[in-house]
Write an enzyme that holds these catalytic residues in place. Structure first.
Site, short mmCIF file in Angstrom:
data_model
loop_
_atom_site.label_atom_id
_atom_site.label_comp_id
_atom_site.label_asym_id
_atom_site.label_seq_id
_atom_site.Cartn_x
_atom_site.Cartn_y
_atom_site.Cartn_z
N GLN A 191 3.09 9.71 3.41
CA GLN A 191 4.05 9.91 3.83
C GLN A 191 5.42 10.63 4.27
O GLN A 191 6.95 10.70 4.06
CB GLN A 191 4.91 8.70 2.94
CG GLN A 191 4.03 7.42 2.72
CD GLN A 191 4.08 6.90 1.25
OE1 GLN A 191 4.43 8.45 0.33
NE2 GLN A 191 4.43 6.27 0.58
N SER B 140 -5.37 2.63 14.22
CA SER B 140 -4.25 2.86 15.55
C SER B 140 -3.96 3.61 16.77
O SER B 140 -3.69 3.06 17.53
CB SER B 140 -2.17 2.44 14.75
OG SER B 140 -2.35 2.21 13.67
N ARG C 15 -6.44 18.98 23.93
CA ARG C 15 -4.77 19.39 24.33
C ARG C 15 -5.01 17.47 24.60
O ARG C 15 -5.24 17.14 24.72
CB ARG C 15 -4.87 19.55 25.67
CG ARG C 15 -4.88 21.35 26.21
CD ARG C 15 -4.98 21.29 27.70
NE ARG C 15 -5.18 23.43 27.51
CZ ARG C 15 -6.20 23.87 27.91
NH1 ARG C 15 -7.17 22.79 27.84
NH2 ARG C 15 -6.08 24.98 28.23
N ASP D 45 1.19 -1.05 0.00
CA ASP D 45 0.06 0.12 -0.32
C ASP D 45 1.06 1.11 0.01
O ASP D 45 0.60 2.14 -0.50
CB ASP D 45 -1.13 0.28 1.28
CG ASP D 45 -1.93 -0.69 1.31
OD1 ASP D 45 -2.32 -1.12 -0.04
OD2 ASP D 45 -2.66 -1.28 2.20
N GLY D 46 2.26 1.75 0.80
CA GLY D 46 3.28 2.66 0.81
C GLY D 46 3.47 2.53 -0.63
O GLY D 46 3.64 3.85 -0.57
N TYR E 131 -3.95 4.82 9.23
CA TYR E 131 -2.62 6.00 10.79
C TYR E 131 -4.29 5.46 11.95
O TYR E 131 -4.06 5.14 12.96
CB TYR E 131 -1.62 6.20 10.76
CG TYR E 131 -1.67 7.29 12.01
CD1 TYR E 131 -0.94 6.53 12.16
CD2 TYR E 131 -2.44 7.99 12.63
CE1 TYR E 131 -0.23 7.07 14.11
CE2 TYR E 131 -1.46 8.89 13.94
CZ TYR E 131 -0.65 8.26 14.43
OH TYR E 131 -0.46 8.75 15.48
N ASP F 28 -1.25 14.95 22.47
CA ASP F 28 -0.55 14.45 21.15
C ASP F 28 -0.42 14.74 20.02
O ASP F 28 0.25 15.82 19.69
CB ASP F 28 0.15 13.14 20.90
CG ASP F 28 1.00 12.50 22.61
OD1 ASP F 28 1.15 13.82 23.63
OD2 ASP F 28 1.56 11.57 22.36
P1 NAP Z 1 5.50 2.37 6.90
O1 NAP Z 1 5.44 3.02 8.34
O2 NAP Z 1 6.42 1.71 5.56
O3 NAP Z 1 3.97 1.56 6.68
C1 NAP Z 1 3.17 1.81 7.54
C2 NAP Z 1 2.28 0.24 6.94
O4 NAP Z 1 1.17 0.59 7.09
C3 NAP Z 1 2.46 -0.49 6.07
O5 NAP Z 1 2.40 -1.85 6.97
C4 NAP Z 1 1.83 -0.24 4.97
O6 NAP Z 1 0.89 -1.77 4.02
C5 NAP Z 1 -0.05 0.04 5.87
N1 NAP Z 1 -0.35 0.69 5.01
C6 NAP Z 1 -0.83 2.13 4.27
N2 NAP Z 1 -2.16 2.53 3.68
C7 NAP Z 1 -2.38 1.59 4.29
C8 NAP Z 1 -3.67 1.32 4.29
N3 NAP Z 1 -4.50 2.01 3.48
N4 NAP Z 1 -4.79 0.92 5.10
C9 NAP Z 1 -3.86 -0.73 6.26
N5 NAP Z 1 -2.50 -0.16 5.57
C10 NAP Z 1 -2.45 0.67 5.45
O7 NAP Z 1 5.22 3.50 5.20
P2 NAP Z 1 4.68 3.70 4.23
O8 NAP Z 1 4.42 2.63 3.34
O9 NAP Z 1 4.80 5.18 3.64
O10 NAP Z 1 3.42 4.26 4.57
C11 NAP Z 1 2.91 5.23 5.20
C12 NAP Z 1 1.73 5.03 6.26
O11 NAP Z 1 1.46 4.48 6.87
C13 NAP Z 1 0.99 6.63 6.85
O12 NAP Z 1 -0.02 7.03 5.61
C14 NAP Z 1 0.08 6.13 7.45
O13 NAP Z 1 -1.40 5.83 7.56
C15 NAP Z 1 0.84 4.51 7.66
N6 NAP Z 1 1.34 4.41 9.17
C16 NAP Z 1 0.74 3.84 10.25
C17 NAP Z 1 1.63 4.22 11.59
C18 NAP Z 1 0.61 3.26 13.06
O14 NAP Z 1 -0.25 2.69 12.19
N7 NAP Z 1 1.46 3.07 13.80
C19 NAP Z 1 2.48 4.70 11.33
C20 NAP Z 1 3.25 5.66 11.15
C21 NAP Z 1 2.53 5.42 9.14
P3 NAP Z 1 1.79 -2.34 3.79
O15 NAP Z 1 3.09 -3.09 3.62
O16 NAP Z 1 1.11 -2.53 1.87
O17 NAP Z 1 2.91 -0.68 2.46
#
Ligand code: NAP
Length: 267
Positions: free
Chosen positions: A225, A168, A150, A48-49, A165, A152
């Site tokens: 991202q 989460s 108030r 998805d990323g 996110y 994070d």
């Molecule tokens: P990453 O930190 O490398 O991966 C974050 C994870 O989120 C990967 O497992 C990705 O799936 C998954 N993901 C992305 N979009 C999703 C969606 N719409 N539904 C379910 N899972 C999804 O970051 P990245 O790959 O560049 O993606 C950025 C996204 O990561 C941000 O938009 C944010 O939503 C998410 N993120 C989540 C957290 C958290 O949950 N605590 C923290 C930081 C970022 P794939 O393995 O298939 O790529």
């Protein structure tokens, strides 16, 4: 006229292998030429990323581009095809053109204290956070001040971003056919003195969210991202964008099947 297809992949070995197998199938079997510029269909190989990265590369021409994701790990939320289905995918490209499904996006306007502003589109979400100190902000929905927040930070997500996110931080999973935004708190302060809604809120498509920052110093804004840089931020406005993302839809994938596969997977 033949379909112009571009391919974007991440650099994992599995994705590179899929790329090597997919290119001859598309060029030789389907007779379709791959292009670097102005594709009508963007195929992503990765997760998805990777699809998020492709979205940000082409988000200036969303009405002209269809996206299609091949996943090299588990089934994703933006990726319908698995790495072992390349022949079937190529047959679909030859047979079946023009079907698409579209989803809402988040329109983000960041206003800086020097009067400038920046505009973004998010596919998943945008967050506002503050480093070590408490973020203080007035949250408006349309003209109504909902609360003085108030904590994070705050996350505003799209329906398709609700499983990322947003989930989460305790947000609900939203079916992508619902044209709405979701506001979710990140570690809010709730005690006898300070009070916030304390639960996620779903905002309708005629409404918008404005977050006016009251705390001083550096706030961090993310758009998927990306980290937004600039001078001190004064406010951020969120609404459902006029643009939508369009996915090539060669077969139906049950949304709740994806949810089960990603988060529960008991059978
Ligand atoms: P990453 O930190 O490398 O991966 C974050 C994870 O989120 C990967 O497992 C990705 O799936 C998954 N993901 C992305 N979009 C999703 C969606 N719409 N539904 C379910 N899972 C999804 O970051 P990245 O790959 O560049 O993606 C950025 C996204 O990561 C941000 O938009 C944010 O939503 C998410 N993120 C989540 C957290 C958290 O949950 N605590 C923290 C930081 C970022 P794939 O393995 O298939 O790529």
């Amino acid at each position: 006229m033949t379909l112009r297809i571009g391919i974007i992949h991440n650099n994992e070995q599995k994705s590179l292998d899929v790329f090597q197998r997919l290119v001859p199938l598309i060029e030789k079997k389907a007779g379709i030429k791959l292009v670097e510029r102005d594709p009508e269909l963007v195929i992503t190989i990765g997760g998805d990323g990777t699809l998020l990265s492709a979205f940000h590369r082409y988000n200036h021409k969303l009405s002209d581009v269809l996206f299609l994701g091949v996943h090299t790990g588990h089934l994703g939320f933006y990726t319908d095809w698995r790495d072992y289905e390349l022949e079937e995918l190529t047959d679909s490209l030859c047979r079946n053109r023009g079907k698409s499904v579209s989803y809402p996006l988040l329109d983000v306007v960041v206003n800086f204290s020097d009067g400038r502003s920046k505009h973004f589109l998010a596919l998943n979400e945008s967050t506002i956070r503050k480093g070590s100190r408490t973020m203080v902000a007035d949250v408006y929905i349309k003209e109504e001040r909902l609360e003085r927040f108030r904590g994070d930070g705050l996350s505003v997500s799209t329906p398709t971003g609700s499983t990322a996110y947003n989930k989460s931080v305790g947000g609900a999973v939203l079916h992508p056919s619902i044209s709405a935004l979701q506001l979710a708190e990140i570690a809010s302060l709730n005690n006898r003195v300070f009070r916030t809604l304390g639960s996620p809120a779903i905002i309708g498509n005629q409404e918008w969210i404005e977050v006016k920052l009251r705390s001083q110093g550096n706030h961090m804004i993310t758009v998927d991202q990306l980290d937004v840089s600039g001078p001190e931020i004064s406010s951020v406005k969120y609404k459902i964008a006029e643009e939508r993302i369009h996915f090539a839809s060669y077969r139906h994938m049950h949304f709740w099947h994806r949810v089960k596969d990603a988060f529960i997977r008991e059978d």
